[in-house]
Design a protein around this motif. Sequence first.
Motif, PDB file in Angstrom:
ATOM      1  N   ARG A  33      40.878  44.337  34.557  1.00  0.00           N
ATOM      2  CA  ARG A  33      41.818  43.226  34.759  1.00  0.00           C
ATOM      3  C   ARG A  33      41.346  42.247  35.835  1.00  0.00           C
ATOM      4  N   VAL A  34      40.111  42.407  36.304  1.00  0.00           N
ATOM      5  CA  VAL A  34      39.604  41.569  37.395  1.00  0.00           C
ATOM      6  C   VAL A  34      38.402  40.764  36.934  1.00  0.00           C
ATOM      7  N   VAL A  35      38.450  39.474  37.184  1.00  0.00           N
ATOM      8  CA  VAL A  35      37.335  38.562  36.913  1.00  0.00           C
ATOM      9  C   VAL A  35      36.920  37.945  38.244  1.00  0.00           C
ATOM     10  N   VAL A  36      35.627  37.826  38.459  1.00  0.00           N
ATOM     11  CA  VAL A  36      35.116  37.258  39.709  1.00  0.00           C
ATOM     12  C   VAL A  36      34.454  35.909  39.424  1.00  0.00           C
ATOM     13  N   GLU A  37      34.952  34.860  40.085  1.00  0.00           N
ATOM     14  CA  GLU A  37      34.352  33.527  39.998  1.00  0.00           C
ATOM     15  C   GLU A  37      34.330  32.954  41.415  1.00  0.00           C
ATOM     16  N   PRO A  38      33.189  33.048  42.111  1.00  0.00           N
ATOM     17  CA  PRO A  38      33.145  32.628  43.522  1.00  0.00           C
ATOM     18  C   PRO A  38      33.526  31.169  43.761  1.00  0.00           C
ATOM     19  N   ARG A  39      33.279  30.310  42.762  1.00  0.00           N
ATOM     20  CA  ARG A  39      33.611  28.896  42.943  1.00  0.00           C
ATOM     21  C   ARG A  39      34.996  28.614  42.388  1.00  0.00           C
ATOM     22  N   LEU A  40      35.813  27.896  43.146  1.00  0.00           N
ATOM     23  CA  LEU A  40      37.200  27.686  42.761  1.00  0.00           C
ATOM     24  C   LEU A  40      37.332  26.894  41.470  1.00  0.00           C
ATOM     25  N   ASP A  41      36.500  25.888  41.270  1.00  0.00           N
ATOM     26  CA  ASP A  41      36.617  25.109  40.036  1.00  0.00           C
ATOM     27  C   ASP A  41      36.359  25.989  38.813  1.00  0.00           C
ATOM     28  N   GLU A  42      35.388  26.882  38.912  1.00  0.00           N
ATOM     29  CA  GLU A  42      35.095  27.773  37.790  1.00  0.00           C
ATOM     30  C   GLU A  42      36.167  28.849  37.643  1.00  0.00           C
ATOM     31  N   ALA A  43      36.786  29.236  38.742  1.00  0.00           N
ATOM     32  CA  ALA A  43      37.893  30.192  38.662  1.00  0.00           C
ATOM     33  C   ALA A  43      39.073  29.584  37.925  1.00  0.00           C
ATOM     34  N   LEU A  44      39.394  28.318  38.213  1.00  0.00           N
ATOM     35  CA  LEU A  44      40.480  27.635  37.511  1.00  0.00           C
ATOM     36  C   LEU A  44      40.175  27.510  36.028  1.00  0.00           C
ATOM     37  N   GLU A  45      38.949  27.140  35.718  1.00  0.00           N
ATOM     38  CA  GLU A  45      38.552  27.002  34.309  1.00  0.00           C
ATOM     39  C   GLU A  45      38.653  28.343  33.590  1.00  0.00           C
ATOM     40  N   ALA A  46      38.193  29.406  34.249  1.00  0.00           N
ATOM     41  CA  ALA A  46      38.247  30.737  33.638  1.00  0.00           C
ATOM     42  C   ALA A  46      39.690  31.161  33.388  1.00  0.00           C
TER      43      ALA A  46
END
Length: 507
Positions: A459-472
């Motif tokens: 249930r955990v996804v890692v996206e260090p950059r905030l813009d990519e986290a929002l997109e994900a």
Amino acid sequence: MSEQPPYDPDESADPDARFDEIVDAETDRDPDLAVIEAGSRTLRARAGGPAGDAVPARPADPEVDAALRAVETELAGRWGETKLEPSVTRIAALMDVLGEPQRAYPSIHITGTNGKTSTARMIEALLSAFELRTGRYTSPHVQSITERISLDGAPISAEGFISTYEDIKPYVEMVDAAQEYRLSFFEVLTGMAYAAFADAPVDVAVVEVGMGGTWDATNVIDASVAVVTPISLDHTDRLGSTPAAIAGEKSGVVKQDATVILAQQPVDAAQIMLKKAVEVDATVAREGMEFGVVSREIAVGGQQLTLRGLGGEYPEIFLPLYGAHQAHNAAVALAAVEAFFGIGAEHTRTLDPDTVRKAFAQVSSPGRLEVVRRSPTVVLDAAHNPAGARATADAVAEAFGFSRLIGVVGASDDKDVRGLLEAFEPIFAEVVVTRNSSHRAMDADALAAVAVEVFGDDRVVVEPRLDEALEAAITLAEEESEFAGAGVLVTGSVITVGEARLLLGRG
């Protein structure tokens, strides 16, 4: 005088080399994701890389923008808000050489752990509705440093911020030279706020503490009304490890003969506050006793309330904010304004109900359960400790009814991130962990390690950059048609929320 180290970013933080890349929009993608990409360019250009502070909304005039940047740079060379020497000696010295501007107007002083800024905004709205000129000082800011100092319900202009700093700068330098340590970032901003309020001039100042109470830089005012929002555990390394210990520190805002508006508190915290009130002959009004929420119903865009104030009931109040906690903040704000106007237990009159309704209907609190996009719905909330997260989780479950909720969490390294994540676990189907651009941000991989323990690896996804986290997160919310009611909640830090607002086109 001992020289302060500059307020440098943490060089040990992992700088994401891709932070300065330009993200090319693809024409066949979700057009709302193109907003994130455009915002990402702006964020990286304005933040200056991953070690920058929270991203302000910049002035349109290049010369004003450059001047504001210069002021921010000078302020950033001082101790930051997380490094302090607990004393009001320096700020008192600054007030002295400035001619005691904080005594030019009456004040309402707000302390507590959660809800301070929203309560301050409600108090400000009520006072303004009764045709008083207001000054409001709150922290931290969501996007622009100018938000911290508000006049008449709006952030001070960039030009006003710059001129206020230049006006007090010689006096700041005078105090710096005479003290063991230079004035901190927060102390200088506090001095600027008090000077700006006197210069305006305002009829009343609404002042939120930065941290604690007794030794907080704001505590050179003698407020006739002291407001204490709910106390819980936060900043335990500086304020104490129990609600009672924290209440002891926060009780310092209660001054001789003041009126204390006390929100619902843990028993031990309430006892400390009541003891302090007795010591200084303060009058206490307690939520659930002298005032409170009579009823609340969910309404489109917020909630419908009946509030009991110090002088009577106020029915049919529409509050355009979500959550039971905001209803309680509204009750506290109303009681504070009644107390300011001299309405207490011995009175049977109320404030004009229509004016009260008008004021509450106009309240906003950016970054507090703020909807910034639809299809899927994206909500921003600045909860950053377990108590705040629990209130947010309850409010989201009550007000939105998402069929599936994706969390985006970027937290500061000095917070109880496990407690924060545990509060959100029941409502998040999946969580995307990330980091904001602050030097205080927790490393995404370290945050992910805690998240896996709470949520499980799947249930955990890692996206260090905030813009990519929002997109994900938006992609996860949209990926299956059966989740038509899916949404995204961005949370964990005021800085994370502020940068998300910019990325999503709200800056």
